[in-house]
Motif scaffolding. Structure first.
Motif, PDB file in Angstrom:
ATOM      1  N   UNK A 193     -12.234  20.667  -0.621  1.00  0.00           N
ATOM      2  CA  UNK A 193     -11.667  20.946  -1.939  1.00  0.00           C
ATOM      3  C   UNK A 193     -12.024  19.811  -2.886  1.00  0.00           C
ATOM      4  N   UNK A 194     -12.334  20.183  -4.123  1.00  0.00           N
ATOM      5  CA  UNK A 194     -12.637  19.142  -5.094  1.00  0.00           C
ATOM      6  C   UNK A 194     -11.322  18.522  -5.585  1.00  0.00           C
ATOM      7  N   UNK A 195     -11.295  17.214  -5.755  1.00  0.00           N
ATOM      8  CA  UNK A 195     -10.103  16.545  -6.278  1.00  0.00           C
ATOM      9  C   UNK A 195     -10.187  16.448  -7.794  1.00  0.00           C
ATOM     10  N   UNK A 196      -9.023  16.353  -8.429  1.00  0.00           N
ATOM     11  CA  UNK A 196      -8.980  16.290  -9.882  1.00  0.00           C
ATOM     12  C   UNK A 196      -8.563  14.897 -10.336  1.00  0.00           C
ATOM     13  N   UNK A 197      -9.227  14.387 -11.343  1.00  0.00           N
ATOM     14  CA  UNK A 197      -8.923  13.061 -11.888  1.00  0.00           C
ATOM     15  C   UNK A 197      -8.830  11.982 -10.800  1.00  0.00           C
ATOM     16  N   UNK A 198      -9.774  11.933  -9.857  1.00  0.00           N
ATOM     17  CA  UNK A 198      -9.641  10.932  -8.790  1.00  0.00           C
ATOM     18  C   UNK A 198      -9.675   9.488  -9.309  1.00  0.00           C
ATOM     19  N   UNK A 199     -10.506   9.227 -10.294  1.00  0.00           N
ATOM     20  CA  UNK A 199     -10.624   7.842 -10.782  1.00  0.00           C
ATOM     21  C   UNK A 199      -9.335   7.419 -11.497  1.00  0.00           C
ATOM     22  N   UNK A 200      -8.829   8.321 -12.327  1.00  0.00           N
ATOM     23  CA  UNK A 200      -7.579   8.006 -13.031  1.00  0.00           C
ATOM     24  C   UNK A 200      -6.447   7.798 -12.023  1.00  0.00           C
ATOM     25  N   UNK A 201      -6.393   8.682 -11.011  1.00  0.00           N
ATOM     26  CA  UNK A 201      -5.332   8.599 -10.005  1.00  0.00           C
ATOM     27  C   UNK A 201      -5.409   7.271  -9.245  1.00  0.00           C
ATOM     28  N   UNK A 202      -6.618   6.901  -8.864  1.00  0.00           N
ATOM     29  CA  UNK A 202      -6.797   5.655  -8.101  1.00  0.00           C
ATOM     30  C   UNK A 202      -6.505   4.441  -8.988  1.00  0.00           C
ATOM     31  N   UNK A 203      -6.807   4.562 -10.282  1.00  0.00           N
ATOM     32  CA  UNK A 203      -6.466   3.478 -11.204  1.00  0.00           C
ATOM     33  C   UNK A 203      -4.959   3.268 -11.266  1.00  0.00           C
TER      34      UNK A 203
ATOM     35  N   UNK B 120     -10.831   2.874  -2.511  1.00  0.00           N
ATOM     36  CA  UNK B 120     -11.828   3.941  -2.631  1.00  0.00           C
ATOM     37  C   UNK B 120     -11.209   5.191  -3.246  1.00  0.00           C
ATOM     38  N   UNK B 121     -11.997   5.862  -4.095  1.00  0.00           N
ATOM     39  CA  UNK B 121     -11.572   7.130  -4.712  1.00  0.00           C
ATOM     40  C   UNK B 121     -12.276   8.270  -3.989  1.00  0.00           C
ATOM     41  N   UNK B 122     -11.475   9.236  -3.566  1.00  0.00           N
ATOM     42  CA  UNK B 122     -12.030  10.380  -2.826  1.00  0.00           C
ATOM     43  C   UNK B 122     -12.298  11.532  -3.783  1.00  0.00           C
TER      44      UNK B 122
ATOM     45  N   UNK C 220       0.847  -1.205   0.000  1.00  0.00           N
ATOM     46  CA  UNK C 220       0.000   0.000   0.000  1.00  0.00           C
ATOM     47  C   UNK C 220       0.879   1.251   0.000  1.00  0.00           C
ATOM     48  N   UNK C 221       2.004   1.173   0.688  1.00  0.00           N
ATOM     49  CA  UNK C 221       2.944   2.302   0.663  1.00  0.00           C
ATOM     50  C   UNK C 221       3.409   2.552  -0.773  1.00  0.00           C
ATOM     51  N   UNK C 222       3.679   1.446  -1.499  1.00  0.00           N
ATOM     52  CA  UNK C 222       4.070   1.569  -2.916  1.00  0.00           C
ATOM     53  C   UNK C 222       2.944   2.222  -3.710  1.00  0.00           C
ATOM     54  N   UNK C 223       1.716   1.787  -3.482  1.00  0.00           N
ATOM     55  CA  UNK C 223       0.555   2.340  -4.204  1.00  0.00           C
ATOM     56  C   UNK C 223       0.432   3.837  -3.963  1.00  0.00           C
ATOM     57  N   UNK C 224       0.767   4.250  -2.747  1.00  0.00           N
ATOM     58  CA  UNK C 224       0.675   5.660  -2.376  1.00  0.00           C
ATOM     59  C   UNK C 224       1.696   6.539  -3.068  1.00  0.00           C
ATOM     60  N   UNK C 225       2.597   5.931  -3.865  1.00  0.00           N
ATOM     61  CA  UNK C 225       3.575   6.719  -4.622  1.00  0.00           C
ATOM     62  C   UNK C 225       3.037   7.118  -5.996  1.00  0.00           C
ATOM     63  N   UNK C 226       1.839   6.672  -6.327  1.00  0.00           N
ATOM     64  CA  UNK C 226       1.300   6.937  -7.670  1.00  0.00           C
ATOM     65  C   UNK C 226       1.139   8.447  -7.904  1.00  0.00           C
TER      66      UNK C 226
END
Ligand code: IYR
Length: 222
Positions: A142-152, A129-131, A54-60
């Motif tokens: 604050x609204x997030x930008x490209x949350x789905x792409x980022x989570x992908x 989950x995508x925030x 998960x730490x690795x995933x958090x580097x996206x």
């Protein structure tokens, strides 16, 4: 560009061009060994391995660096049972009513059905989950930008990290996945992205005989 908050790039590493090709070829071979599985062993997995993945995933990379992701890790047998019950209820609807014949034909080679025993057998389920929003320190939304792409992107790294560790995954997407918010105790404005099933393959694990598109079919050089 306002560079006052910028720091020198010290983490970058360059490799000699011969080594570059060896490294990337090795990586491509490694990730091509990955298979999505559905027959999981109940063998336990060290929680530290999950945390590092998960730490690795958090580097996206993410839109405006909002890091709009949350990973809900389920180990509890009781929570897994509730997830299985909710997912199977959706899947029964899917296979008996919601899915078109064309969709079911497309899934036929995978041999899937509404029974999801792996949701209880596998040692970990990770709800991704995508925030859509970020709550600031002073309560501003604050609204997030490209949350789905980022989570992908983060999920791809998570799957690859788990594979590197010698674990197998299933990217499970019961549809709809809204039940995940309640069972995994996530706020209503987070969108469930995928339910990742994680563990060792069962001894008798079998996988569909699929082939991957050759590189020439998936890219073009201009
Ligand atoms: N969610 C269902 C159906 C399903 C859909 C797709 I698209 C797949 O690639 C695999 C399965 C299930 O999990 O059975």
């Amino acid at each position: 560009m306002n560079s006052s908050s910028h720091i020198p790039l010290t983490s970058y590493r360059e490799y000699p061009s011969t080594e570059m090709l060896i490294r990337v070829t090795h990586f491509a071979d490694e990730v091509h060994r990955r298979r999505t599985i559905r027959d999981f062993s109940s063998r336990p997995v060290d929680r530290a391995v999950i945390e590092q993945a998960i730490r690795a995933a958090g580097s996206a990379p993410s839109g405006a660096n909002r890091q709009p992701w949350h990973f809900a890790v389920v180990q509890s047998a009781d929570v897994k049972r509730r997830i299985r019950e909710a997912a199977e209820a959706e899947e029964r609807e899917f296979y008996s009513h919601r899915a078109t014949e064309e969709w079911k034909d497309a899934l036929a080679p995978l041999g899937t059905d509404a029974d999801k025993p792996f949701l209880e057998t596998a040692p970990y389920l990770i709800g991704v989950f995508a925030q859509k929003f970020t709550q600031t320190q002073d309560g501003e939304r604050l609204v997030n930008y490209y949350p789905i792409e980022s989570v992908g992107l983060a999920t791809g790294i998570l799957i690859t990290a788990l594979h590197t560790a010698g674990l197998a995954t299933l990217t499970h997407t019961p549809s709809p996945m809204k039940f995940m918010n309640e069972i995994m105790q996530r706020p209503g404005d987070e969108r469930p992205f995928v339910l990742l099933v994680v563990g060792y393959p069962a001894d008798d694990c079998r996988v569909p005989a699929i082939v991957r598109k050759p590189v020439n079919d998936i890219c073009s050089f201009l």
